[in-house]
Structure formats: C-alpha cells, structure tokens
Design an enzyme around this catalytic site. Sequence first.
Site, PDB file in Angstrom:
ATOM      1  N   CYS A  35       0.835  -1.212   0.000  1.00 34.14           N
ATOM      2  CA  CYS A  35       0.000   0.000   0.000  1.00 34.14           C
ATOM      3  C   CYS A  35       0.871   1.265   0.000  1.00 34.14           C
ATOM      4  O   CYS A  35       1.528   1.564   0.992  1.00 34.14           O
ATOM      5  CB  CYS A  35      -0.922  -0.046   1.225  1.00 34.14           C
ATOM      6  SG  CYS A  35      -1.777   1.490   1.573  1.00 34.14           S
ATOM      7  N   CYS A  38       0.005   3.867   2.649  1.00 31.09           N
ATOM      8  CA  CYS A  38       0.424   3.359   3.972  1.00 31.09           C
ATOM      9  C   CYS A  38       1.893   3.694   4.229  1.00 31.09           C
ATOM     10  O   CYS A  38       2.269   4.088   5.329  1.00 31.09           O
ATOM     11  CB  CYS A  38       0.233   1.843   4.055  1.00 31.09           C
ATOM     12  SG  CYS A  38      -1.472   1.276   3.863  1.00 31.09           S
TER      13      CYS A  38
END
Length: 110
Positions: A35, A38
């Site tokens: 991600c 993230c």
Amino acid sequence: MATSEKIKELDSSSFDSEVLEASTPVLVDFWAPWCGPCKMLAPILDELAGELDGKIKICKVDVEENTDLAAKYGVNRLPTMLVYKDGAVADQIIGMTSKAELSDRLAKLA
C-alpha cells in the site's frame, strides 16, 4: 516495514490486551506492505508516536498477516486508522491524511 520503537506491531493474540484493555487511547493503523499511501503515512505515525508518547499509543496491524482482524473491524480500504478509547472505536480515519489533521483529531481524544 521498519517502524519506530514506539509503534507496536499487533496480531490477533495481542490485539485485545494492547488495544481494548489499554488505559490510554490507541490508534491502530491497518496497513499492507504493498500500500503506497500506507508507506507515506508511516513517517507521520513515527513522529506522532514520539510526540504523543504516554498520551496515545500507536500500533500497526498488517492486514495481509491478520485478515481476521481486518474483517472483524470492517477494514476494506487502506490505510484505515481506528482510534480506540475505553475499548471502543472513538474515531475512524480512512486514507492518507496530513500530520496536522491527524494530530488535531488525536488531541480531541487524548
């Protein structure tokens, strides 16, 4: 992903004791290694973990390794941050956010 020594990695066996039974509010960052947002959020959480030490605990849950926790808490977009206070979800932040916004939202719960 390397994290600050102030950020604890959680799994199913440690989640309840570290989060639901905590005496201070806990921000749980549900993330995955693939991600991008993230990864962009990680340094912000590292900084906040140092600044809020003792007031708010910051933890991470890798949803790839803990699909049960992601399902249990309805996490279907990443990053998702859930803030727990007194064993219940007090705030939910989905997607990338600025340090200032995150800090403001956490200050209301500390």
